[in-house]
Design a protein around this motif. Structure first.
Motif, short mmCIF file in Angstrom:
data_model
loop_
_atom_site.label_atom_id
_atom_site.label_comp_id
_atom_site.label_asym_id
_atom_site.label_seq_id
_atom_site.Cartn_x
_atom_site.Cartn_y
_atom_site.Cartn_z
N ALA A 131 -5.63 -5.28 -6.79
CA ALA A 131 -4.86 -6.36 -5.99
C ALA A 131 -3.73 -5.90 -5.28
CB ALA A 131 -4.72 -6.98 -6.37
N ILE A 132 -3.21 -4.65 -6.74
CA ILE A 132 -1.19 -3.86 -6.59
C ILE A 132 -1.02 -3.08 -5.47
CG2 ILE A 132 -0.07 -3.20 -8.43
CD1 ILE A 132 -1.01 -5.09 -9.69
N MET B 286 6.57 -6.18 0.75
CA MET B 286 7.36 -6.19 -0.68
C MET B 286 8.20 -5.71 -0.94
SD MET B 286 4.60 -7.04 -4.43
CE MET B 286 5.95 -7.62 -5.17
N LEU B 287 9.01 -4.83 0.01
CA LEU B 287 9.52 -4.06 -0.21
C LEU B 287 10.71 -3.85 1.33
CD1 LEU B 287 8.52 -0.91 -2.13
CD2 LEU B 287 9.47 -2.96 -3.07
N LYS B 288 10.85 -4.98 1.46
CA LYS B 288 11.06 -4.38 3.17
C LYS B 288 12.62 -5.07 2.73
CE LYS B 288 8.09 -3.78 6.71
NZ LYS B 288 8.04 -2.97 7.09
N GLY B 289 12.78 -6.35 1.78
CA GLY B 289 14.49 -6.34 1.78
C GLY B 289 15.43 -5.61 1.25
N PHE B 290 14.56 -4.91 0.41
CA PHE B 290 15.53 -4.07 -0.30
C PHE B 290 15.96 -2.81 0.39
CE2 PHE B 290 12.31 -6.45 -2.82
CZ PHE B 290 13.49 -7.19 -3.79
N ASN B 291 15.66 -2.73 0.97
CA ASN B 291 15.82 -0.84 1.18
C ASN B 291 15.33 0.66 0.33
OD1 ASN B 291 15.90 -1.80 4.55
ND2 ASN B 291 18.35 -2.83 3.97
N ILE C 200 5.42 6.16 -1.28
CA ILE C 200 4.87 4.78 0.16
C ILE C 200 5.48 5.38 0.89
CG2 ILE C 200 5.70 2.68 0.38
CD1 ILE C 200 5.85 1.82 -2.75
N VAL C 201 6.82 6.31 0.85
CA VAL C 201 6.78 6.55 2.13
C VAL C 201 7.01 8.50 2.21
CG1 VAL C 201 9.53 7.03 2.80
CG2 VAL C 201 8.81 5.13 1.85
N TYR D 60 0.99 0.16 -1.31
CA TYR D 60 -0.32 0.88 0.26
C TYR D 60 -0.80 -0.49 0.89
CZ TYR D 60 1.67 4.98 -2.64
OH TYR D 60 2.70 5.26 -3.89
N PRO D 61 0.22 -0.26 1.77
CA PRO D 61 -0.71 -2.00 2.19
C PRO D 61 -2.10 -1.29 3.49
CG PRO D 61 1.63 -2.19 3.21
CD PRO D 61 0.94 -1.02 2.22
N ASP D 62 -2.47 -0.23 3.84
CA ASP D 62 -2.94 0.74 4.13
C ASP D 62 -4.47 0.85 3.10
OD1 ASP D 62 -1.76 2.42 3.29
OD2 ASP D 62 -1.82 3.57 5.29
N GLY D 63 -4.40 0.51 2.05
CA GLY D 63 -4.80 1.07 0.74
C GLY D 63 -5.34 2.12 0.94
N VAL D 64 -5.97 2.14 -0.61
CA VAL D 64 -5.60 3.78 -1.40
C VAL D 64 -6.54 4.73 -1.47
CG1 VAL D 64 -4.93 4.65 -3.58
CG2 VAL D 64 -3.80 2.92 -3.54
#
Length: 464
Positions: A405-406, A311-316, A366-367, A411-415
């Motif tokens: 869902a958000i 969802m954020l890759k394009g924003f760097n 996130i990072v 956090y694609p690997d879940g929280v």
């Protein structure tokens, strides 16, 4: 001679509430993102003198699966002492716990033993819809004449969302609060200035636009909430709308001043479409009307695309994603949760128009995936989310899950759930309590925290 005394956890003024005894238990709702087992209310020991300090000492499972417990509140609080609608012999005893996904409302009794709560009533979604025309109950606040519940959608899960009332003793759903909603359609939080006969509501979106995650087209098209609404509390009529403008999205948590003589409060805006920053605004009197002023900007942080979720890759960049705020009882310190970067900020807001950053910790993100001194594992995911402050302002608790869902979108690997505590200094400054790191069972993720006896986002007062 009358010997019937008000609940000892009710205080006429915030100044008196700050002198209350420290909390010994916290109640935390936790949901199963897989919807395989029931959601739970967890009881956490927060008494430093206890051998089970910093541990979940009990859980209460809900009777159904898939509720998505989210925000919840007490049936009664210090506003019971207000002169306009007094009921001083109500008791802060029951937690009103809605399921945001199911629209089911659970009434949980925390007495006689606070460590062993029990469900005493379940209000089914059909009853809520029939009596109010609403669904997806989100925010629960005890008011002078009953329990206010903000709902995010109508019975079909679309617009308009709004506010309904429940009886604080029988828990009967009374009905829709609004007499005249004016242009208001979207709903999120609700709170008030009792001394100024004003109710305030904020906006998210209708359930069909977020229940499967944030929709990029709606977000980038500025079609989520971006307005505050001001109402006549007594007449239940809409008075004024303030639109933050189409570059701002998700105007969320309302934190009015606790001092009832003060006519201002704070609200967070989660995202600027211009630069991914988050912002904090003050609403205040502006002549005969209300105005808003932006007082804090929190910028996004640059990041490599390969470290970012799709969802954020394009924003760097990592947006701070300020998703919750909380105001100390003396109206001096504002706490700001940056769920994206992993920061929890403390600001001195003695002058609400000139906040000063006085403390900051980092955990998760996130990072950054920053750790905690008490964590067994190094990298942590999620970030500061729902934040709650003790009545004396010395302890700050927060958890790390936003919404099922958000969570996965950022956090694609879940929280992996956790709860932490900060120690706050009287004149500013915060630090982790190294002995308090509650690692949540993998089956559930924790969300909102309520403190036994009350906290800084439970009560409103009618005396300064």
């Amino acid at each position: 001679m009358v010997t019937w005394k008000p609940d000892p956890s009710f205080y006429p003024s915030p100044r008196m509430a700050m002198k209350a005894a420290p909390e010994t238990l916290a109640y935390v709702v936790a949901f199963d993102p897989a919807r395989a087992v029931p959601d739970e209310l967890a009881v956490v020991d927060v008494d430093p003198k206890s051998p089970s300090y910093g541990q979940i000492v009990n859980t209460l499972a809900m009777p159904n699966v898939g509720d998505e417990l989210h925000h919840f509140g007490w049936n009664a609080c210090s506003s019971c002492l207000c002169p306009n609608a007094p009921h001083p012999h109500a008791e802060r005893r029951y937690l009103v716990v809605p399921g945001l996904k199911s629209s089911r409302i659970h009434i949980i009794d925390t007495k006689p033993d606070g460590r062993n709560p029990s469900i005493v009533k379940v209000i089914e979604p059909g009853d809520v819809a029939e009596r109010t025309g609403y669904s997806r109950p989100h925010t629960v606040h005890c008011g002078p004449e009953g329990i206010y519940v903000a709902a995010l959608g109508n019975a079909e899960g679309k617009a308009p969302g709004g506010v309904f009332l429940m009886d604080h003793e029988t828990f009967e759903v009374r009905g829709q609060w609004e007499m005249d909603r004016g242009p208001q359609q979207l709903s999120y939080d609700v709170w008030w200035h009792l001394g100024h006969d004003t109710l305030v509501t904020s906006e998210w979106g209708t359930p069909d636009t977020f229940e499967n995650g944030l929709v990029p087209e709606i977000l980038l098209g500025a079609k989520y909430g971006r307005r505050l609404h001001f109402w006549d509390l007594h007449k239940r009529k809409h008075l004024q709308t303030i639109d933050f403008g189409d570059k701002y999205q998700l105007v969320f948590e309302l934190r009015p001043a606790h001092d009832p003589t003060k006519a201002y409060g704070f609200v967070n805006c989660v995202l600027s479409l211009e630069d991914l920053s988050s912002s904090i605004w003050v609403w205040h009197r502006d002549g005969e009307k209300w105005g808003v002023t932006k007082v804090i900007d929190i910028p996004a942080e640059p990041a490599d695309a390969d470290q970012l979720p799709p969802m954020l890759k394009g924003f760097n960049a990592v947006p701070p994603l300020v998703t919750d705020i909380d105001l100390s009882m003396d109206d001096r310190f504002l706490y700001v949760s940056c769920w994206g970067t992993g920061d929890l900020h403390q600001y001195d807001v003695s002058d609400p128009f000139k906040p000063q950053l006085t403390g900051k910790v980092r955990i998760g993100g996130i990072v950054s995936r920053a750790s905690h001194p008490g964590a067994k594992n190094g990298a942590l995911n999620g970030g500061p989310q729902m934040v709650e402050i003790s009545r004396d302002g010395r302890r700050v608790y927060f958890t790390n899950s936003l919404y099922g869902a958000i969570d996965e979108q950022f956090y694609p690997d879940g929280v992996s759930g956790w709860m932490v505590k900060l120690d706050a200094q009287p004149d500013g400054g915060i630090a982790f309590d190294e002995k308090f790191f509650v690692e949540w069972p993998k089956s559930h993720r924790p969300h909102q925290v309520r403190l036994q006896g009350g906290d800084c986002s439970s009560d409103s007062y009618c005396y300064p």
